[in-house]
Scaffold this active site. Structure first.
Site, PDB file in Angstrom:
ATOM      1  NE  ARG A 249     -35.965 -46.673  42.356  1.00 15.85           N
ATOM      2  CZ  ARG A 249     -34.826 -46.121  42.814  1.00 15.85           C
ATOM      3  NH1 ARG A 249     -33.891 -46.892  43.292  1.00 15.85           N
ATOM      4  NH2 ARG A 249     -34.663 -44.813  42.794  1.00 15.85           N
ATOM      5  CG  HIS A 253     -32.673 -46.093  38.527  1.00 14.40           C
ATOM      6  ND1 HIS A 253     -33.990 -45.832  38.235  1.00 14.40           N
ATOM      7  CD2 HIS A 253     -31.998 -45.928  37.359  1.00 14.40           C
ATOM      8  CE1 HIS A 253     -34.112 -45.521  36.963  1.00 14.40           C
ATOM      9  NE2 HIS A 253     -32.924 -45.582  36.408  1.00 14.40           N
ATOM     10  CE1 TYR A 262     -31.714 -43.154  45.492  1.00 16.29           C
ATOM     11  CE2 TYR A 262     -29.611 -43.298  44.350  1.00 16.29           C
ATOM     12  CZ  TYR A 262     -30.888 -43.767  44.555  1.00 16.29           C
ATOM     13  OH  TYR A 262     -31.347 -44.861  43.840  1.00 16.29           O
TER      14      TYR A 262
END
Length: 347
Positions: A249, A253, A262
């Site tokens: 990805r 998100h 993160y």
């Protein structure tokens, strides 16, 4: 689990695999166009969020090959069960892109008629759609229908109980389902290493007796070959297949997520050279301008469609829950109607 199936290297050169043949060049060119449109859809949807035209958009930028291939290998009567991130797959299946984004604008639970295109509503809860997919597939078998179901999910969904129940049921009853796990390495902010100790998510199918495969998720040619074989197996009575697509990805998100908390920019940069569009474009010998006009036409259509104000009827919240409304649902609908009418009365 063996090494991931790959037919094209990241630089677009052929990676021979004795198990799978390279898809026809004409098909690859048509699917490359879908990749270009899918990328533009992702970019335009992100812009619409920033303009306040969409409430949220889970981008699939970098994963377009998985989405295009999943929809492309299905036959006209087959079903697709997508997640919230699978907008490109839904559009590839023939649903109007403006209608697809209506759910993410907040106007509708689902902006399109699932029965028209055999595309289930995009599922936001993790893995619930997998059980629904197996149910549709098993029902089709009982009715003697020639139907295959493609069920999409991410790596995070494989940590949910619904995932395991769906695989077990599909295996026991030989349901014609293809499970495609798009392993993009993060369940929102949780890295794969904190989700599973398995060497491959495809290994999880083996325990249930489901044939499984690991494929390069940024290689459109390999995805078409592996998923196409799985659909053929299901259609011929061979039962379910689990396919893990190794992808990444690139975007956060959603627009509400800060991915820098993160993961590092260096990690993202490692994946950029594996871009599925660049890989297929290099193999086909196309320029970066190929299908650009089509992509810009799509973007303009999205801007126009999402800029039109609508006035959803609140009563429709209850219209499609059950074929025959329950007494409780009827009571709730009456209460809402009374409150709306009270608001309209002069003070």
């Amino acid at each position: 689990m063996t090494e991931a199936v790959r037919l094209l290297n990241p630089d677009g050169t052929v990676h021979p695999d004795e198990r799978y043949a390279m898809p026809d060049p004409a098909e690859l060119r048509a699917r490359y166009r879908s990749l270009v449109l899918g990328r533009r859809l992702n970019e335009q949807a992100g812009a619409l969020v920033r303009q306040g035209k969409l409430a949220v958009y889970p981008s699939s930028l970098g994963q377009e090959a998985c989405q295009v291939a999943a929809a492309a290998v299905l036959r006209s009567g087959d079903w697709l069960f997508p997640t919230y991130r699978d907008t490109v797959a839904v559009v590839e299946r023939g649903v109007d892109p403006v209608e697809v984004l209506m759910m993410l604008r907040g106007d509708w639970h689902c902006g399109y008629d699932p029965a028209t295109h055999h595309v289930a509503p995009q599922s936001t809860p993790l893995a619930t759609q997998l059980l629904h997919a197996v149910g549709v597939a098993h029902a089709a078998t009982l009715k003697g229908e020639d139907t295959v179901v493609m069920a999409l999910c991410g790596d995070g969904a494989t940590s949910e109980g619904d995932f395991h129940e769906a695989l077990n049921f599909a295996a026991v009853f030989g349901a014609p389902v293809v499970f495609l796990v798009q392993n993009n390495k993060y369940a929102i902010s949780v890295p794969l290493a904190r989700q599973s100790a398995a060497k491959s998510l495809a290994d999880k199918g083996i325990g249930y007796g489901v044939p499984s495969a690991l494929v390069d998720g940024n290689d459109l040619a390999a995805l078409l070959a592996v998923l196409g074989e799985a659909v053929e197996r299901a259609a011929s009575g061979g039962g379910p297949t689990l396919v893990e697509a190794d992808t990444y990805r690139i975007d956060a998100h959603t627009n509400a997520d800060d991915a820098t908390r993160y993961r590092t920019d260096a990690e993202v940069d490692e994946w950029r050279p594996r871009d599925p569009l660049v890989r297929m474009r290099s193999y086909l010998g196309l320029s970066g301008d190929e299908f650009r006009d089509d992509a810009e036409e799509l973007a303009a259509r999205l801007r126009a469609g999402l800029s039109t104000e609508s006035a959803p009827d609140p009563a429709e919240l209850f219209a499609h829950v059950y074929a025959t409304p329950t007494p409780q649902l009827t009571t709730q609908a009456d209460l809402l109607r009374a409150e709306l009418e009270a608001d309209e009365e002069p003070a």
